[in-house]
Design a protein around this motif. Structure first.
Motif, short mmCIF file in Angstrom:
data_model
loop_
_atom_site.label_atom_id
_atom_site.label_comp_id
_atom_site.label_asym_id
_atom_site.label_seq_id
_atom_site.Cartn_x
_atom_site.Cartn_y
_atom_site.Cartn_z
N ARG A 151 0.78 -1.19 0.02
CA ARG A 151 -0.08 0.10 -0.02
C ARG A 151 0.86 1.33 -0.08
O ARG A 151 0.46 2.27 -0.53
N GLU A 152 1.85 1.35 0.78
CA GLU A 152 2.89 2.47 0.96
C GLU A 152 3.29 2.72 -0.40
O GLU A 152 3.45 3.95 -0.86
N ALA A 153 3.85 1.81 -0.95
CA ALA A 153 4.36 1.87 -2.33
C ALA A 153 3.50 2.37 -3.47
O ALA A 153 3.93 2.86 -4.54
N ALA A 154 2.32 2.06 -3.26
CA ALA A 154 1.31 2.63 -4.50
C ALA A 154 0.29 3.29 -3.84
O ALA A 154 -0.94 3.25 -3.90
N ALA A 155 0.75 4.44 -2.91
CA ALA A 155 -0.28 5.30 -2.14
C ALA A 155 -1.04 5.97 -2.77
O ALA A 155 -2.27 6.43 -2.59
N ALA A 156 -0.53 6.24 -4.26
CA ALA A 156 -1.43 7.17 -5.19
C ALA A 156 -2.44 6.37 -5.75
O ALA A 156 -3.31 7.11 -6.31
N GLU A 157 -2.27 5.14 -5.83
CA GLU A 157 -3.39 4.46 -6.31
C GLU A 157 -4.61 4.18 -5.51
O GLU A 157 -4.56 4.09 -4.25
N LYS A 158 -5.85 4.12 -6.01
CA LYS A 158 -7.00 3.82 -5.26
C LYS A 158 -6.98 2.42 -4.92
O LYS A 158 -7.65 2.06 -3.88
N GLN A 159 -6.53 1.34 -5.64
CA GLN A 159 -6.53 -0.02 -5.48
C GLN A 159 -5.13 -0.54 -5.98
O GLN A 159 -4.77 -0.37 -7.01
N THR A 160 -4.73 -1.53 -5.16
CA THR A 160 -3.23 -1.94 -5.49
C THR A 160 -3.58 -3.01 -6.53
O THR A 160 -4.72 -3.65 -6.60
N ASP A 161 -2.49 -3.38 -7.23
CA ASP A 161 -2.91 -4.63 -8.26
C ASP A 161 -3.04 -5.93 -7.43
O ASP A 161 -3.94 -6.91 -7.71
N SER A 162 -2.50 -5.86 -6.20
CA SER A 162 -2.69 -7.27 -5.57
C SER A 162 -4.08 -7.33 -5.17
O SER A 162 -4.68 -8.25 -5.08
N MET A 163 -4.84 -6.26 -4.66
CA MET A 163 -6.32 -6.12 -4.34
C MET A 163 -7.08 -6.46 -5.40
O MET A 163 -8.16 -7.07 -5.45
N ARG A 164 -6.58 -5.68 -6.69
CA ARG A 164 -7.31 -5.94 -7.80
C ARG A 164 -7.59 -7.55 -8.44
O ARG A 164 -8.53 -8.10 -8.47
N MET A 165 -6.39 -8.14 -8.09
CA MET A 165 -6.09 -9.60 -8.30
C MET A 165 -7.06 -10.66 -7.41
O MET A 165 -7.73 -11.34 -7.80
N PHE A 166 -6.88 -9.86 -6.36
CA PHE A 166 -7.58 -10.85 -5.15
C PHE A 166 -9.31 -10.79 -5.45
O PHE A 166 -9.91 -11.61 -5.52
N LEU A 167 -9.69 -9.64 -5.86
CA LEU A 167 -11.18 -9.31 -5.83
C LEU A 167 -11.49 -9.98 -7.41
O LEU A 167 -12.77 -10.53 -7.25
N GLU A 168 -10.74 -10.15 -8.26
CA GLU A 168 -10.96 -10.97 -9.55
C GLU A 168 -11.03 -12.35 -9.14
O GLU A 168 -11.94 -13.10 -9.72
N GLY A 201 -11.88 -20.31 -15.40
CA GLY A 201 -12.12 -19.20 -14.27
C GLY A 201 -11.10 -18.21 -14.57
O GLY A 201 -10.25 -18.26 -15.32
N GLN A 202 -11.01 -17.05 -13.53
CA GLN A 202 -10.15 -16.23 -13.52
C GLN A 202 -8.80 -16.60 -13.32
O GLN A 202 -8.59 -17.56 -12.59
N GLN A 203 -7.84 -16.12 -14.19
CA GLN A 203 -6.59 -16.43 -14.07
C GLN A 203 -5.75 -16.04 -12.65
O GLN A 203 -5.85 -14.79 -12.43
N PRO A 204 -5.10 -16.60 -11.96
CA PRO A 204 -4.62 -16.50 -10.75
C PRO A 204 -3.13 -15.81 -10.85
O PRO A 204 -2.41 -16.09 -12.00
N GLU A 205 -2.53 -15.21 -9.79
CA GLU A 205 -1.23 -15.05 -9.88
C GLU A 205 -0.54 -16.35 -9.74
O GLU A 205 -0.77 -17.39 -9.26
N TRP A 206 0.73 -16.30 -10.54
CA TRP A 206 1.51 -17.58 -10.69
C TRP A 206 3.08 -17.24 -10.28
O TRP A 206 3.30 -16.21 -10.87
#
Length: 330
Positions: free
Chosen positions: A105-122, A135-140
């Protein structure tokens, strides 16, 4: 009762396969490795459980005593470690985004949603599709070949350059590829997926670097239909005293992705369907001591336990000596 398979190596180097059900365990005659037993079952077109039953029963074994004597191995291996692939998927468990998102979060403070959170929600939205549907492709991620796989009581060795050596209590799927390219799931194993969380936190694009580490498997291969709910405990001991302990959950009932979806997105690649190869795929976790500010030290012992497994995976932490690598021009 659930069938569990183990690999044993005696003090003189002789190897055997052990079958365990409940408190009873015995040698499976005629097989030195679980891989050989699995290839036999595939050739005979029968299940692993049926192959064990057909082999009969050898001598009784006290698997708890053999574990304490360091005579139990990881429940899968290959004569040529280059034919073992260690891989995994992250952000797969309910709640697993919290620790990762906190790191980034700190590294991406300017973003409303981190890439990690986007992937989790997907994954929450599309990680458990209907049978037969992708289904949805996971992080690999890739962890290495069989040279990176250690046994249930062996040290986990972090490189000299590592910034951290931290535990990840997980369940791993164990697979073998048949002669026709069909992947077969042999079962599940308890695992410590061991990563460098400080490196990952510095920049999430360094995740690939942070995962190129050893990993440990518990001694038991859980055969048959995977349990929907697995509940265990992860702890760190320092000088014999517990300095951190926390429960963890796994199994599809606690995951945002189904096993089938994670398996589809791994084995859809042709290079992962090479006949005879072994795959160990780590399914992820939502529990890390790193998220609680713990800094493991050399000599600490990671211990992970979870029913229906009866034995833990218990590994001391070590740091390797520095290695100087100089590329030569030919």
């Amino acid at each position: 009762m659930t069938l569990r398979l183990l690999q044993h190596r005696s003090d003189n180097g002789e190897r055997t396969v052990i079958a365990a059900q409940g408190d009873a365990a015995y040698v499976v005659p005629g097989f030195a490795t679980i891989r050989a037993l699995a290839l036999h079952a595939i050739a005979q077109k029968i299940s692993l459980a049926a192959a064990v039953e057909a082999a009969g029963r050898g001598a009784a074994v006290d698997i708890a005593a053999e574990f304490e004597a360091n005579r139990l191995l990881a429940p899968i291996d290959h004569d040529d470690g280059a034919h073992v692939q260690l891989t995994g998927t992250g952000l797969t468990h309910l709640g697993s985004a919290e620790g990762r998102d906190k790191m980034h979060r700190e590294a991406a403070a300017a973003e409303k949603q981190t890439d990690s959170m986007r992937m989790f929600l997907e994954g929450l939205e599309g990680g458990k599709p209907a049978p037969g549907v992708a289904g949805q492709q996971p992080e690999w991620f890739y962890k290495g070949d069989g040279s990176q796989l250690v046994g249930p009581t062996d040290p986990l060795v972090m490189p000299a350059f590592a910034q951290d050596g931290g535990e990840e209590p997980e369940i791993a799927g164990v697979y073998i590829i048949g002669e026709d390219g069909t992947p077969y799931r042999l079962g599940l194993a308890l695992a410590n997926e061991f990563s460098d969380h400080v490196t990952e936190r510095h920049n999430y694009l360094w995740l690939a670097h942070s995962k190129l580490r050893q990993a440990a498997l518990g001694p038991e291969l859980l055969v048959g239909t995977p349990p929907d709910h697995i509940e265990g405990s992860s702890r760190i001991l320092r000088d014999g005293e517990v300095i951190w302990e926390k429960p963890f959950l796994s199994g599809e009932g606690n995951m945002s992705h189904s096993f089938a979806n994670l398996e589809h997105h791994h084995f859809k690649y042709d290079l992962f369907r090479r006949a005879g190869d072994v795959h160990v795929h780590f399914f992820g976790t939502a529990t890390l001591s790193f998220s609680d500010g713990i800094v493991p030290q050399e000599g600490d012992v990671f211990e992970i336990l979870a029913a229906p497994f009866t034995l833990p995976v218990r590994n001391p932490l070590k740091r390797a000596a520095p290695v100087q690598v100089a590329v030569q021009q030919l």
